[in-house]
Design an enzyme around this catalytic site. Structure first.
Site, short mmCIF file in Angstrom:
data_model
loop_
_atom_site.label_atom_id
_atom_site.label_comp_id
_atom_site.label_asym_id
_atom_site.label_seq_id
_atom_site.Cartn_x
_atom_site.Cartn_y
_atom_site.Cartn_z
N HIS A 115 0.82 -1.23 0.00
CA HIS A 115 0.00 0.00 0.00
C HIS A 115 0.85 1.28 0.00
O HIS A 115 0.31 2.38 -0.18
CB HIS A 115 -0.93 0.04 1.22
CG HIS A 115 -1.97 -1.03 1.23
ND1 HIS A 115 -2.87 -1.22 0.19
CD2 HIS A 115 -2.27 -2.00 2.15
CE1 HIS A 115 -3.67 -2.25 0.47
NE2 HIS A 115 -3.32 -2.74 1.65
N ASP A 152 -2.77 -10.50 -2.46
CA ASP A 152 -3.33 -10.05 -1.19
C ASP A 152 -4.81 -9.72 -1.43
O ASP A 152 -5.20 -9.37 -2.55
CB ASP A 152 -2.56 -8.80 -0.73
CG ASP A 152 -2.92 -8.37 0.67
OD1 ASP A 152 -2.20 -8.76 1.61
OD2 ASP A 152 -3.93 -7.65 0.84
N HIS A 154 -6.41 -7.24 -0.49
CA HIS A 154 -6.58 -5.79 -0.74
C HIS A 154 -5.86 -5.40 -2.04
O HIS A 154 -4.82 -5.97 -2.36
CB HIS A 154 -5.99 -4.98 0.42
CG HIS A 154 -6.60 -5.32 1.75
ND1 HIS A 154 -6.01 -6.23 2.63
CD2 HIS A 154 -7.75 -4.91 2.32
CE1 HIS A 154 -6.79 -6.33 3.71
NE2 HIS A 154 -7.85 -5.55 3.54
N ASP A 231 -4.69 -12.86 3.47
CA ASP A 231 -5.94 -12.35 4.04
C ASP A 231 -7.14 -12.69 3.15
O ASP A 231 -8.25 -12.22 3.38
CB ASP A 231 -5.85 -10.84 4.33
CG ASP A 231 -5.05 -10.06 3.31
OD1 ASP A 231 -4.76 -10.62 2.23
OD2 ASP A 231 -4.73 -8.89 3.58
ZN LIG Z 1 -4.13 -7.17 2.70
#
Ligand SMILES: [Zn+2]
Length: 286
Positions: A115, A152, A154, A231
């Site tokens: 991120h 991931d 996200h 995740d």
């Molecule tokens: Zn994540």
């Protein structure tokens, strides 16, 4: 017994925010499990410095992290965080060098990185470990072509931002949508995004991965760099995809079947089963 080399360092387990899902035990428990499973768990062989960070981030970013001149509710300042984040980056650089030399490797470190953008910390990430490792490989060998695969849950918004328009790099992200950070709804430039609805289980996930891998391989990469988040697991407390333990072995195997040089870097994964999920992934990736 698996052939994947693991780079880790328990000095990255020395910071903590009470109640924060990105906890030191993610690394320390995985470290013990992978060692017990027979993996070679090694200290990084490359030592990252501010110049490496500057390969992808703004000039000011390193100092900003070191001195805490940033504000992000999920990504707090700690006095040693710049040094710890450099150690995490050292793992990614070591794994990348190992992959370039023909030996697959995994970096088991924290903080994660995908991120982190050009001038911003974000979502538990300070420096974008994987993006910097890719930039360093490209700096050393101008002709090397790299496909990045971010699995991931996200969207890897930092990597997407940093890799947009970069020569010799193809970026692919599979992620839940809607979910933090809310980006990655469409593909653009050299960045290919595959949003998946909450509740997506193994069969649909693997089908999407297979579809995503096709253009990533049509790019004719010399190397695959994987942002390995766990995740997507059905018990993850902060997301709603529904992968099983065995799904990670299958994901690793799909990547291994490409026969490409490859390395992976730990991103997210917040369920207590994280160590076994990583073990499954590495068994497939070998
Ligand atoms: Zn994540």
């Amino acid at each position: 017994m698996s052939g994947i080399k693991v780079y880790s360092d328990l000095s990255t387990t020395t910071y903590r925010t009470p109640g924060h899902p990105e906890a030191p035990e993610r690394v320390s428990r995985s470290y013990e499990r992978l060692k017990a499973a027979g993996h070679a768990v090694l200290a990084p062989v490359v030592k990252a410095g501010p110049d490496d960070v500057a390969l992808m981030h703004s000039k000011e970013h390193f100092e900003s992290v070191r001195e805490g001149r940033f504000r992000d509710a999920d990504t707090p300042y700690f006095p040693d965080i710049a040094q710890i984040a450099l150690t995490s980056l050292s793992g990614a650089l070591s794994a990348a060098d190992s992959a370039a030399a023909g030996e697959p490797a995994f970096s088991l470190m924290r903080p994660p990185g995908h991120h982190a953008g050009r001038s911003r910390v974000s979502g538990f990430c300070y420096f974008n470990n994987l993006a910097i490792a890719v930039a360093r490989l490209r700096k050393e060998t101008k002709s090397v072509r790299i496909s990045i695969l971010d699995v991931d849950v996200h969207h890897g918004d930092g990597t997407d931002e940093l890799m947009t328009g970069k020569d010799g790099v193809h970026f692919t992200s599979l992620h839940q949508s809607p979910l933090y950070p809310g980006t990655g709804l469409a593909s653009h430039d050299n960045c290919f995004n595959y949003p998946l609805p909450p509740g997506t289980g193994e069969a649909a996930y693997l089908k999407a991965l297979e579809a995503a891998l096709r253009p990533a391989l049509d790019f004719k990469p010399d190397l695959l760099a994987i942002s390995a988040g766990f995740d997507t697991y059905k018990e993850c407390p902060i997301a709603q995809l529904k992968l099983e333990k065995k799904s990670y072995r299958r994901i690793g195997a799909m990547i291994a079947e490409t026969k490409l040089r490859r390395f992976a870097v730990l991103e997210g994964g917040y369920a207590s089963e994280l160590p076994v999920l990583i073990e499954e992934f590495l068994a497939g990736l070998a």
